[in-house]
Scaffold this active site. Structure first.
Site, short mmCIF file in Angstrom:
data_model
loop_
_atom_site.label_atom_id
_atom_site.label_comp_id
_atom_site.label_asym_id
_atom_site.label_seq_id
_atom_site.Cartn_x
_atom_site.Cartn_y
_atom_site.Cartn_z
N HIS A 192 8.98 4.78 -1.16
CA HIS A 192 9.52 3.46 -1.49
C HIS A 192 10.08 3.40 -2.91
CE1 HIS A 192 6.76 1.53 1.78
NE2 HIS A 192 7.84 2.09 2.31
N ARG A 242 6.45 -5.77 -13.61
CA ARG A 242 5.58 -4.78 -12.97
C ARG A 242 5.73 -3.40 -13.60
NH1 ARG A 242 7.03 -5.11 -6.94
NH2 ARG A 242 5.35 -3.58 -6.71
C1 BV8 Z 1 13.21 0.21 7.14
C2 BV8 Z 1 8.71 -1.36 -2.56
C3 BV8 Z 1 14.84 1.15 8.61
C4 BV8 Z 1 8.87 -2.77 -3.02
C5 BV8 Z 1 8.02 -1.72 -0.29
C6 BV8 Z 1 9.41 -6.00 12.47
C7 BV8 Z 1 8.58 -5.03 13.02
C8 BV8 Z 1 8.49 -3.76 12.44
C9 BV8 Z 1 9.24 -3.45 11.30
C10 BV8 Z 1 10.04 -4.42 10.75
C11 BV8 Z 1 10.14 -5.69 11.33
N1 BV8 Z 1 10.99 -6.41 10.58
C12 BV8 Z 1 11.45 -5.65 9.56
C13 BV8 Z 1 10.89 -4.43 9.66
C14 BV8 Z 1 11.11 -3.30 8.79
C15 BV8 Z 1 10.37 -3.50 7.48
C16 BV8 Z 1 8.92 -3.84 7.71
O1 BV8 Z 1 8.12 -2.99 8.06
N2 BV8 Z 1 8.59 -5.14 7.49
C17 BV8 Z 1 7.21 -5.57 7.68
C18 BV8 Z 1 6.88 -6.62 6.63
C19 BV8 Z 1 7.08 -6.10 9.10
N3 BV8 Z 1 10.44 -2.22 6.82
C20 BV8 Z 1 11.51 -1.96 6.06
O2 BV8 Z 1 12.40 -2.74 5.82
C21 BV8 Z 1 11.58 -0.53 5.54
N4 BV8 Z 1 12.87 0.03 5.87
O3 BV8 Z 1 12.54 -0.12 8.09
O4 BV8 Z 1 14.45 0.82 7.27
C22 BV8 Z 1 14.43 2.56 8.84
C23 BV8 Z 1 13.20 2.84 9.44
C24 BV8 Z 1 12.86 4.17 9.66
C25 BV8 Z 1 13.70 5.19 9.27
C26 BV8 Z 1 14.91 4.87 8.66
C27 BV8 Z 1 15.26 3.56 8.44
C28 BV8 Z 1 11.42 -0.49 4.04
C29 BV8 Z 1 10.05 -0.98 3.66
C30 BV8 Z 1 9.84 -0.73 2.18
C31 BV8 Z 1 9.63 -2.05 1.47
N5 BV8 Z 1 9.25 -1.78 0.11
N6 BV8 Z 1 7.70 -1.38 -1.53
C32 BV8 Z 1 7.92 -3.04 -4.14
O5 BV8 Z 1 6.93 -2.32 -4.32
O6 BV8 Z 1 8.21 -4.03 -4.81
S1 BV8 Z 1 6.79 -2.03 0.82
C33 BV8 Z 1 5.39 -2.55 0.00
O7 BV8 Z 1 4.40 -2.78 1.00
C34 BV8 Z 1 4.73 -1.56 -0.94
O8 BV8 Z 1 5.35 -0.30 -0.97
C35 BV8 Z 1 3.34 -1.41 -0.33
O9 BV8 Z 1 2.74 -0.22 -0.64
C36 BV8 Z 1 3.74 -1.52 1.06
C37 BV8 Z 1 2.76 -1.59 2.13
O10 BV8 Z 1 1.74 -2.40 1.74
P1 BV8 Z 1 0.32 -1.68 1.46
O11 BV8 Z 1 0.54 -0.52 0.55
O12 BV8 Z 1 -0.34 -1.41 2.74
O13 BV8 Z 1 -0.36 -2.80 0.63
P2 BV8 Z 1 -1.11 -4.08 1.25
O14 BV8 Z 1 -1.35 -5.02 0.12
O15 BV8 Z 1 -0.38 -4.55 2.47
O16 BV8 Z 1 -2.51 -3.49 1.75
C38 BV8 Z 1 -3.42 -2.98 0.81
C39 BV8 Z 1 -4.52 -2.32 1.62
O17 BV8 Z 1 -5.44 -1.73 0.69
C40 BV8 Z 1 -5.31 -3.31 2.45
O18 BV8 Z 1 -5.55 -2.72 3.73
C41 BV8 Z 1 -6.62 -3.46 1.68
O19 BV8 Z 1 -7.72 -3.63 2.55
C42 BV8 Z 1 -6.73 -2.12 1.02
N7 BV8 Z 1 -7.47 -2.16 -0.25
C43 BV8 Z 1 -7.51 -3.15 -1.18
N8 BV8 Z 1 -8.33 -2.76 -2.20
C44 BV8 Z 1 -8.78 -1.52 -1.90
C45 BV8 Z 1 -8.24 -1.13 -0.67
N9 BV8 Z 1 -8.52 0.05 -0.09
C46 BV8 Z 1 -9.34 0.90 -0.75
N10 BV8 Z 1 -9.90 0.60 -1.95
C47 BV8 Z 1 -9.65 -0.60 -2.54
N11 BV8 Z 1 -10.23 -0.89 -3.72
#
Ligand code: BV8
Length: 236
Positions: free
Chosen positions: A113, A63
Site C-alpha cells: 500500500h 501521519r
Molecule cells: C484494489 C493506504 C483493484 C492508505 C490502504 C467491495 C468488496 C471487496 C473489495 C472492495 C469493495 N469495494 C471496494 C473494494 C476494493 C477496496 C477494498 O477492499 N475496500 C474495502 C474497504 C471493502 N480495495 C482497494 O481499493 C484496493 N485496490 O482493490 O484495486 C485491484 C485488486 C486486486 C489486484 C489489482 C487491482 C486498495 C486498498 C488499499 C487502500 N489503502 N492503506 C493509508 O494508509 O492511508 S488500506 C488501509 O487499510 C491500511 O493499509 C491498513 O493497513 C489497511 C487494512 O486495515 P488493517 O491493516 O487490517 O487495519 P484495521 O484497523 O482494519 O485492523 C487492525 C487489526 O489489528 C484489527 O483486526 C485489530 O483487532 C488488530 N489489532 C489492534 N491492536 C492490535 C491488533 N493486533 C495485534 N496486536 C495489537 N496490539
C-alpha cells in the site's frame, strides 16, 4: 535434506498499534477511525485528493511526521529476528505505510500500500524518499514541478508488487497474517489463495478478524506478545 519452509507474513495496522500508530478501524464496532471528522476511507482516495488536495496532503503530512516519533515494538523486532535467523525464506508483505519493519531490521519488506516516507511526482513519475511535508507543494527533486503526492495506494488504486506477492504465496509453505482485520482487499484474500496453493495458515491477532474462518489456527493476543512467542517457538 528437507528444505526449510518458506514463510510468508502479511502484516496490518495491528502490528504497529503498540508502537502508538492508530489502527484504521479502532472506531466503535470496527468502523473506520475518524480524522478531523472525516472517515479515513473517504480521505485515502484519488477522488478526495482531486476534490481537496490540501486536506489530503495535510492528513498525510501529519501521519508522516507522527511515524518518525514512533519506535518498533517487540512484534517488529521478532519478525526481523525471524527474517535474519530462519534457515528457509521469509517474505514480509505489509499493508502498513510506516517504516517500523525496516527500522526493526527486516529486509525486503513488500509495501503493497506504499510508504509514508516516499513522495511520488505526478509529472515525471519519480519517487523520492521524503520525510517533510508536502502540503506546501515543494518542487520535485527530479523535475522541479510542484506535483508531489504521497506514495500511498489509495482505495480504488492498484496495490504495488502484486506479481511478487502472488509468486511468494505460490511458494509459501506457511502463511501468517498478523494484526489485520481482513477488511481490505486484495490483502484480505491472500489467506484463501495461500490455502488453495497448499500452504498452512496461521492468524495472530488481538481479536478474531473477518477472515478467521479461513485460517488453520488463530492465536489471540497483543502482537508484541503473540508474535514474539510464535517466533521464539520457531527458532527454538
Ligand atoms: C484494489 C493506504 C483493484 C492508505 C490502504 C467491495 C468488496 C471487496 C473489495 C472492495 C469493495 N469495494 C471496494 C473494494 C476494493 C477496496 C477494498 O477492499 N475496500 C474495502 C474497504 C471493502 N480495495 C482497494 O481499493 C484496493 N485496490 O482493490 O484495486 C485491484 C485488486 C486486486 C489486484 C489489482 C487491482 C486498495 C486498498 C488499499 C487502500 N489503502 N492503506 C493509508 O494508509 O492511508 S488500506 C488501509 O487499510 C491500511 O493499509 C491498513 O493497513 C489497511 C487494512 O486495515 P488493517 O491493516 O487490517 O487495519 P484495521 O484497523 O482494519 O485492523 C487492525 C487489526 O489489528 C484489527 O483486526 C485489530 O483487532 C488488530 N489489532 C489492534 N491492536 C492490535 C491488533 N493486533 C495485534 N496486536 C495489537 N496490539
Amino acid at each position: 535434506m528437507t528444505i526449510p519452509p518458506h514463510i510468508v507474513v502479511l502484516t496490518g495496522a495491528g502490528v504497529s498499534a503498540e508502537s502508538g500508530i492508530d489502527t484504521f478501524r479502532a472506531g466503535t464496532n470496527g468502523q473506520p477511525s475518524l480524522w478531523e471528522q472525516h472517515r479515513i476511507e473517504d480521505v485515502a482516495t484519488p477522488e478526495a485528493f482531486a476534490r481537496d488536495p490540501d486536506l489530503v496532503l495535510r492528513f498525510y503530512d501529519m501521519r508522516r511526521a507522527a511515524i518518525q516519533t514512533k519506535a518498533p515494538n517487540p512484534a517488529h523486532l521478532a519478525l526481523a529476528r525471524l527474517d535474519a535467523a530462519w534457515p528457509g525464506h521469509v517474505t514480509i508483505v505489509t499493508q502498513n505505510v510506516d517504516d517500523l519493519h525496516e527500522r526493526a531490521g527486516a529486509h525486503g519488506v513488500i509495501h503493497m500500500h506504499g510508504e509514508h516516507l516516499s513522495a511520488w511526482c505526478a509529472t515525471c513519475d519519480t519517487r523520492t524518499r521524503w520525510t517533510g511535508p508536502l502540503a506546501d507543494r515543494p518542487p520535485c527533486p527530479a523535475c522541479a514541478a510542484p506535483t508531489l503526492r504521497p506514495d500511498i495506494v489509495w482505495f480504488g488504486e492498484i496495490p504495488y508488487r502484486m506479481d511478487d506477492i502472488q509468486a511468494a504465496l505460490a511458494g509459501a509453505d506457511l502463511f501468517v497474517s498478523i494484526g489485520t482485520s481482513g477488511a481490505v482487499y486484495p490483502a484480505a484474500g491472500f489467506v484463501r489463495l495461500a490455502r488453495e496453493l497448499g500452504a498452512q495458515t496461521l492468524e495472530l491477532n488481538l481479536e478474531r478478524s473477518q477472515g478467521s474462518a479461513w485460517f488453520d489456527e488463530t492465536r489471540l493476543g497483543p502482537a508484541s506478545e503473540v508474535v514474539a512467542a510464535w517466533v521464539d517457538g520457531l527458532l527454538g
